[in-house]
Motif scaffolding. Sequence first.
Motif, PDB file in Angstrom:
ATOM      1  N   ASP A 151       0.907  -1.493   0.205  1.00 40.16           N
ATOM      2  CA  ASP A 151      -0.365  -0.489  -0.090  1.00 40.16           C
ATOM      3  C   ASP A 151       0.966   1.434  -0.160  1.00 40.16           C
ATOM      4  O   ASP A 151       1.425   1.847   1.283  1.00 40.16           O
ATOM      5  CB  ASP A 151      -0.516   0.332   1.002  1.00 40.16           C
ATOM      6  CG  ASP A 151      -2.072   1.486   1.245  1.00 40.16           C
ATOM      7  OD1 ASP A 151      -2.597   1.233   2.031  1.00 40.16           O
ATOM      8  OD2 ASP A 151      -1.782   2.376   0.239  1.00 40.16           O
ATOM      9  N   SER A 152       1.257   1.900  -1.108  1.00 37.66           N
ATOM     10  CA  SER A 152       2.286   2.586  -1.225  1.00 37.66           C
ATOM     11  C   SER A 152       1.491   4.203  -0.923  1.00 37.66           C
ATOM     12  O   SER A 152       2.208   5.132  -0.772  1.00 37.66           O
ATOM     13  CB  SER A 152       2.354   3.239  -2.546  1.00 37.66           C
ATOM     14  OG  SER A 152       1.562   3.428  -3.178  1.00 37.66           O
ATOM     15  N   THR A 205      -5.830  -3.889  -4.972  1.00 46.97           N
ATOM     16  CA  THR A 205      -4.497  -3.694  -5.360  1.00 46.97           C
ATOM     17  C   THR A 205      -5.507  -2.138  -6.853  1.00 46.97           C
ATOM     18  O   THR A 205      -5.308  -2.426  -7.862  1.00 46.97           O
ATOM     19  CB  THR A 205      -3.049  -3.875  -6.069  1.00 46.97           C
ATOM     20  OG1 THR A 205      -2.856  -4.244  -4.874  1.00 46.97           O
ATOM     21  CG2 THR A 205      -2.235  -2.763  -6.530  1.00 46.97           C
ATOM     22  N   ILE A 206      -5.084  -1.206  -6.531  1.00 47.47           N
ATOM     23  CA  ILE A 206      -6.027   0.814  -7.096  1.00 47.47           C
ATOM     24  C   ILE A 206      -4.672   0.638  -8.473  1.00 47.47           C
ATOM     25  O   ILE A 206      -3.519   1.192  -7.628  1.00 47.47           O
ATOM     26  CB  ILE A 206      -6.667   0.992  -6.909  1.00 47.47           C
ATOM     27  CG1 ILE A 206      -7.772   0.446  -6.461  1.00 47.47           C
ATOM     28  CG2 ILE A 206      -7.249   2.214  -7.944  1.00 47.47           C
ATOM     29  CD1 ILE A 206      -8.947  -0.450  -7.294  1.00 47.47           C
ATOM     30  N   THR A 207      -3.711   0.598  -9.146  1.00 49.77           N
ATOM     31  CA  THR A 207      -3.039   1.922  -9.733  1.00 49.77           C
ATOM     32  C   THR A 207      -4.255   2.994  -9.863  1.00 49.77           C
ATOM     33  O   THR A 207      -4.557   3.234 -10.541  1.00 49.77           O
ATOM     34  CB  THR A 207      -2.886   0.930 -11.275  1.00 49.77           C
ATOM     35  OG1 THR A 207      -2.395  -0.486 -10.917  1.00 49.77           O
ATOM     36  CG2 THR A 207      -1.520   1.813 -11.862  1.00 49.77           C
ATOM     37  N   HIS A 208      -3.290   4.002  -9.505  1.00 49.75           N
ATOM     38  CA  HIS A 208      -3.971   4.535 -10.262  1.00 49.75           C
ATOM     39  C   HIS A 208      -1.787   6.218 -10.365  1.00 49.75           C
ATOM     40  O   HIS A 208      -0.965   5.821 -10.370  1.00 49.75           O
ATOM     41  CB  HIS A 208      -4.245   5.976  -9.362  1.00 49.75           C
ATOM     42  CG  HIS A 208      -2.890   5.778  -7.588  1.00 49.75           C
ATOM     43  ND1 HIS A 208      -2.408   6.512  -6.994  1.00 49.75           N
ATOM     44  CD2 HIS A 208      -3.187   4.805  -6.439  1.00 49.75           C
ATOM     45  CE1 HIS A 208      -1.893   6.304  -6.201  1.00 49.75           C
ATOM     46  NE2 HIS A 208      -2.309   5.118  -5.786  1.00 49.75           N
ATOM     47  N   GLY A 225       1.272   5.359  -8.248  1.00 51.38           N
ATOM     48  CA  GLY A 225       1.908   4.459  -7.849  1.00 51.38           C
ATOM     49  C   GLY A 225       0.481   3.555  -7.683  1.00 51.38           C
ATOM     50  O   GLY A 225      -0.400   3.500  -8.607  1.00 51.38           O
ATOM     51  N   THR A 226       0.744   2.599  -6.804  1.00 49.46           N
ATOM     52  CA  THR A 226      -0.358   1.266  -6.689  1.00 49.46           C
ATOM     53  C   THR A 226      -0.745   1.912  -5.205  1.00 49.46           C
ATOM     54  O   THR A 226       0.158   1.809  -4.258  1.00 49.46           O
ATOM     55  CB  THR A 226      -0.109  -0.211  -6.576  1.00 49.46           C
ATOM     56  OG1 THR A 226       0.908  -0.326  -5.590  1.00 49.46           O
ATOM     57  CG2 THR A 226       0.144  -0.319  -7.924  1.00 49.46           C
ATOM     58  N   THR A 227      -1.936   1.613  -4.458  1.00 47.08           N
ATOM     59  CA  THR A 227      -2.469   1.845  -3.163  1.00 47.08           C
ATOM     60  C   THR A 227      -3.937   0.186  -3.159  1.00 47.08           C
ATOM     61  O   THR A 227      -4.237   0.044  -3.609  1.00 47.08           O
ATOM     62  CB  THR A 227      -3.437   3.047  -2.631  1.00 47.08           C
ATOM     63  OG1 THR A 227      -2.790   4.326  -3.189  1.00 47.08           O
ATOM     64  CG2 THR A 227      -4.090   2.645  -1.559  1.00 47.08           C
ATOM     65  N   GLU A 228      -3.309  -0.222  -1.655  1.00 44.27           N
ATOM     66  CA  GLU A 228      -4.518  -1.149  -1.534  1.00 44.27           C
ATOM     67  C   GLU A 228      -5.697  -0.949  -1.304  1.00 44.27           C
ATOM     68  O   GLU A 228      -5.459  -0.051   0.427  1.00 44.27           O
ATOM     69  CB  GLU A 228      -3.230  -2.124  -0.297  1.00 44.27           C
ATOM     70  CG  GLU A 228      -2.608  -2.689  -0.980  1.00 44.27           C
ATOM     71  CD  GLU A 228      -2.243  -3.801  -1.988  1.00 44.27           C
ATOM     72  OE1 GLU A 228      -3.579  -4.144  -0.996  1.00 44.27           O
ATOM     73  OE2 GLU A 228      -2.082  -3.572  -3.250  1.00 44.27           O
ATOM     74  N   ILE A 241      -6.200   6.950  -3.295  1.00 38.43           N
ATOM     75  CA  ILE A 241      -5.964   6.924  -5.019  1.00 38.43           C
ATOM     76  C   ILE A 241      -6.034   8.678  -5.635  1.00 38.43           C
ATOM     77  O   ILE A 241      -6.477   9.487  -4.840  1.00 38.43           O
ATOM     78  CB  ILE A 241      -7.318   6.365  -5.702  1.00 38.43           C
ATOM     79  CG1 ILE A 241      -7.857   6.509  -5.354  1.00 38.43           C
ATOM     80  CG2 ILE A 241      -6.867   4.728  -4.659  1.00 38.43           C
ATOM     81  CD1 ILE A 241      -9.080   6.001  -6.325  1.00 38.43           C
ATOM     82  N   THR A 282     -11.993   4.171 -13.224  1.00 37.45           N
ATOM     83  CA  THR A 282     -10.818   3.580 -11.296  1.00 37.45           C
ATOM     84  C   THR A 282     -11.430   3.870 -10.339  1.00 37.45           C
ATOM     85  O   THR A 282     -11.042   3.020  -9.309  1.00 37.45           O
ATOM     86  CB  THR A 282      -9.157   4.248 -11.657  1.00 37.45           C
ATOM     87  OG1 THR A 282      -9.208   4.312 -13.382  1.00 37.45           O
ATOM     88  CG2 THR A 282      -8.675   3.896 -10.233  1.00 37.45           C
TER      89      THR A 282
END
Length: 320
Positions: free
Chosen positions: A35-36, A47-50, A53-56, A147, A165
């Motif tokens: 979780d960035s 995990t979501i890419t935005h 970066g990415t976030t859990e 995100i 997204t």
Amino acid sequence: MQHPPRQDSRSWRTLVATIATLLLGATVLAGCGGDSSGAASAGPTHTITHVLGTTEVGAKPQRVVALEYSFVQALDLLGVTPVGIADDESAERIQQLLDKKIEYTSVGTRLEPNLELVSSLKPDLIIADSTRHAKIYKQLGSIAPTIVLNSWEGSYQEIKDAVVTIGEALGDRETGVQAVKKHEQTMADLAAKIPADEKRTFMLAVSTPDSMTLHTAASFTGSVFQTLGLTPAVQATDPTESGAGLERVAAVNPGVLLIATDGAGTAYDQWKDTATWKGVAAERDKQVYVVDRNQFSRFRGLGTAEVIAQTILRNVYGDA
């Protein structure tokens, strides 16, 4: 018979406490991994890419804070009412954005959201803008999974992608996909009403007290023009050209000019009676239209794109 030495009870309790502490630390580290944004979510995550970066994110976020207007409109399409909105302290704008009144807590301005208020709402998802909020991304991520998407300088395509997204972040990507498909059909139907032989250039200019900001082909409104088959007057890679004076507008010489204002007392009011302004093609052909700044410049959502198209059809082509 000899008995084994008796363990000191205090030493035993110390050993147990040490093991428990180590296990708790390992659990926290595991929860934070991947979780960035810096905020871990309890329970299952995805995990979501935005943009950053990415976030859990938790499986089904329920308490969402939106820091830009387009995110609010996207959430509404997905059936979610944010618990907090950076509404520039204007509930009237949110009512205009959604064409209805909703209950939420204002967390201040889009430029400088109040992080204490955001935290007090105990969100499980924050949606932030890449231009306005990149510098506070880590602070937001310490509050809740965050995100970051491009709204303020986002093109029409980026705004559409953001809906998908956001749907994915909410655990319902397909609803986002279907919302975009429905919108695209609406836009195609509106575009079909515009004459095929339209050759004029179109420009949105936001009129401030002493100059104008010209929206280019790369802007949200400029890319909506292109979706409708219209030609933006300013071709550029930057979404806007700020500080444009009267001579610059005259040099661009758009065939249709949409002037977005918050009211009277702008450069447009100062310029409109000058000889230079009267030489602009749009003014000469009576194709200058004053439009709402919220709808044409601030909101940037799928519903907003439809409003822009409908306004053009009504004003320019007389289509009710």
